[in-house]
Scaffold this motif. Structure first.
Motif, PDB file in Angstrom:
ATOM      1  N   VAL A   1       0.866  -1.178   0.000  1.00 47.15           N
ATOM      2  CA  VAL A   1       0.000   0.000   0.000  1.00 47.15           C
ATOM      3  C   VAL A   1       0.904   1.229   0.000  1.00 47.15           C
ATOM      4  O   VAL A   1       1.808   1.348   0.838  1.00 47.15           O
ATOM      5  N   ALA A   2       0.665   2.124  -0.939  1.00 49.89           N
ATOM      6  CA  ALA A   2       1.457   3.352  -1.050  1.00 49.89           C
ATOM      7  C   ALA A   2       0.646   4.544  -0.563  1.00 49.89           C
ATOM      8  O   ALA A   2      -0.588   4.527  -0.576  1.00 49.89           O
ATOM      9  N   ALA A   3       1.369   5.584  -0.164  1.00 54.20           N
ATOM     10  CA  ALA A   3       0.751   6.873   0.134  1.00 54.20           C
ATOM     11  C   ALA A   3       0.803   7.676  -1.161  1.00 54.20           C
ATOM     12  O   ALA A   3       1.878   7.943  -1.686  1.00 54.20           O
ATOM     13  N   GLU A   4      -0.377   8.011  -1.695  1.00 60.21           N
ATOM     14  CA  GLU A   4      -0.456   8.733  -2.960  1.00 60.21           C
ATOM     15  C   GLU A   4      -0.820  10.189  -2.682  1.00 60.21           C
ATOM     16  O   GLU A   4      -1.795  10.475  -1.988  1.00 60.21           O
ATOM     17  N   CYS A   5      -0.040  11.100  -3.229  1.00 62.83           N
ATOM     18  CA  CYS A   5      -0.304  12.524  -3.067  1.00 62.83           C
ATOM     19  C   CYS A   5      -1.630  12.872  -3.735  1.00 62.83           C
ATOM     20  O   CYS A   5      -1.864  12.498  -4.897  1.00 62.83           O
ATOM     21  N   THR A   6      -2.502  13.575  -3.010  1.00 62.21           N
ATOM     22  CA  THR A   6      -3.799  13.947  -3.575  1.00 62.21           C
ATOM     23  C   THR A   6      -3.658  15.098  -4.566  1.00 62.21           C
ATOM     24  O   THR A   6      -4.578  15.365  -5.332  1.00 62.21           O
ATOM     25  N   GLY A   7      -2.499  15.755  -4.577  1.00 59.74           N
ATOM     26  CA  GLY A   7      -2.278  16.860  -5.507  1.00 59.74           C
ATOM     27  C   GLY A   7      -1.739  16.428  -6.856  1.00 59.74           C
ATOM     28  O   GLY A   7      -2.188  16.902  -7.894  1.00 59.74           O
ATOM     29  N   CYS A   8      -0.763  15.511  -6.849  1.00 58.05           N
ATOM     30  CA  CYS A   8      -0.099  15.161  -8.120  1.00 58.05           C
ATOM     31  C   CYS A   8      -0.022  13.663  -8.383  1.00 58.05           C
ATOM     32  O   CYS A   8       0.511  13.247  -9.405  1.00 58.05           O
TER      33      CYS A   8
ATOM     34  N   ARG B   1       4.709  10.087   5.114  1.00 61.59           N
ATOM     35  CA  ARG B   1       5.213  11.302   4.468  1.00 61.59           C
ATOM     36  C   ARG B   1       4.578  12.520   5.112  1.00 61.59           C
ATOM     37  O   ARG B   1       3.398  12.515   5.445  1.00 61.59           O
ATOM     38  N   ASN B   2       5.350  13.580   5.269  1.00 63.36           N
ATOM     39  CA  ASN B   2       4.802  14.865   5.730  1.00 63.36           C
ATOM     40  C   ASN B   2       4.435  15.750   4.552  1.00 63.36           C
ATOM     41  O   ASN B   2       3.520  16.560   4.645  1.00 63.36           O
ATOM     42  N   ALA B   3       5.168  15.608   3.459  1.00 61.46           N
ATOM     43  CA  ALA B   3       4.908  16.423   2.272  1.00 61.46           C
ATOM     44  C   ALA B   3       5.401  15.666   1.040  1.00 61.46           C
ATOM     45  O   ALA B   3       6.283  14.812   1.120  1.00 61.46           O
ATOM     46  N   CYS B   4       4.831  16.011  -0.087  1.00 60.84           N
ATOM     47  CA  CYS B   4       5.196  15.390  -1.362  1.00 60.84           C
ATOM     48  C   CYS B   4       6.493  16.007  -1.890  1.00 60.84           C
ATOM     49  O   CYS B   4       6.623  17.233  -1.948  1.00 60.84           O
ATOM     50  N   ALA B   5       7.422  15.176  -2.280  1.00 63.10           N
ATOM     51  CA  ALA B   5       8.692  15.647  -2.830  1.00 63.10           C
ATOM     52  C   ALA B   5       8.512  16.265  -4.214  1.00 63.10           C
ATOM     53  O   ALA B   5       9.338  17.062  -4.653  1.00 63.10           O
ATOM     54  N   ARG B   6       7.426  15.928  -4.913  1.00 67.74           N
ATOM     55  CA  ARG B   6       7.205  16.450  -6.257  1.00 67.74           C
ATOM     56  C   ARG B   6       6.503  17.809  -6.232  1.00 67.74           C
ATOM     57  O   ARG B   6       6.920  18.730  -6.923  1.00 67.74           O
ATOM     58  N   CYS B   7       5.422  17.930  -5.445  1.00 68.79           N
ATOM     59  CA  CYS B   7       4.621  19.163  -5.512  1.00 68.79           C
ATOM     60  C   CYS B   7       4.492  19.898  -4.178  1.00 68.79           C
ATOM     61  O   CYS B   7       3.830  20.934  -4.115  1.00 68.79           O
ATOM     62  N   SER B   8       5.078  19.347  -3.127  1.00 72.28           N
ATOM     63  CA  SER B   8       5.023  19.904  -1.768  1.00 72.28           C
ATOM     64  C   SER B   8       3.643  19.821  -1.135  1.00 72.28           C
ATOM     65  O   SER B   8       3.411  20.411  -0.086  1.00 72.28           O
ATOM     66  N   GLY B   9       2.725  19.101  -1.759  1.00 71.52           N
ATOM     67  CA  GLY B   9       1.398  18.905  -1.181  1.00 71.52           C
ATOM     68  C   GLY B   9       1.489  18.131   0.120  1.00 71.52           C
ATOM     69  O   GLY B   9       2.443  17.394   0.358  1.00 71.52           O
TER      70      GLY B   9
END
Length: 133
Positions: free
Chosen positions: A20-27, A35-43
């Motif tokens: 199971v992965a944590a998927e960023c809701t932004g990108c 994760r605290n923030a997305c490395a790609r979009c900072s979401g």
């Protein structure tokens, strides 16, 4: 029957083992573990998504030197699981260039990596050649 626990938080054992992965809701970038923030979009929004349990080897190396007590050689690989990159070891395959190749079809498997004094088994994941079991 012994108790089994996943070695990592993102491995689900029942009813069918999968990651199971944590998927960023932004990108839609995917990560394993907290994760605290997305490395790609900072979401900062994430949702849990199941990862495909089969894929293809995208990169690999044959490890011949390791820490004391770690059996060598073994194959460390990056597997593309329907767009999600999974860092893993390959199992049930000879650790040689004649037996491992880019594009090789693989599937998720689990293995017991330790048992405590109470008989609780720690279970980790790996990938093995698809259809060869």
């Amino acid at each position: 029957m012994s108790t089994r626990i996943p070695f990592v938080d993102y491995l689900v054992l029942d009813p069918q083992p999968h990651l199971v992965a944590a998927e960023c809701t932004g990108c839609a970038a995917r990560y394993f573990g907290r994760r605290n923030a997305c490395a790609r979009c900072s979401g900062t929004g994430f949702r849990s998504v199941d990862v495909a349990s089969s894929g293809e080897v995208r990169a690999f190396t044959i490890v011949t030197f390791a820490a004391p007590g770690v059996p060598v050689p073994f194959v460390a690989a990056v597997v593309d699981c329907d767009g999600t990159s999974v860092r893993t070891n390959l199992t049930d395959v000879d650790a040689s260039p004649e037996h491992v190749h880019l594009g090789m079809k693989v599937e998720l498997t689990t293995t017991v990596v330790g048992t405590d004094d109470d008989g609780v088994e720690a279970v980790n994941y790996a990938f093995r050649p698809a259809g060869e079991h």
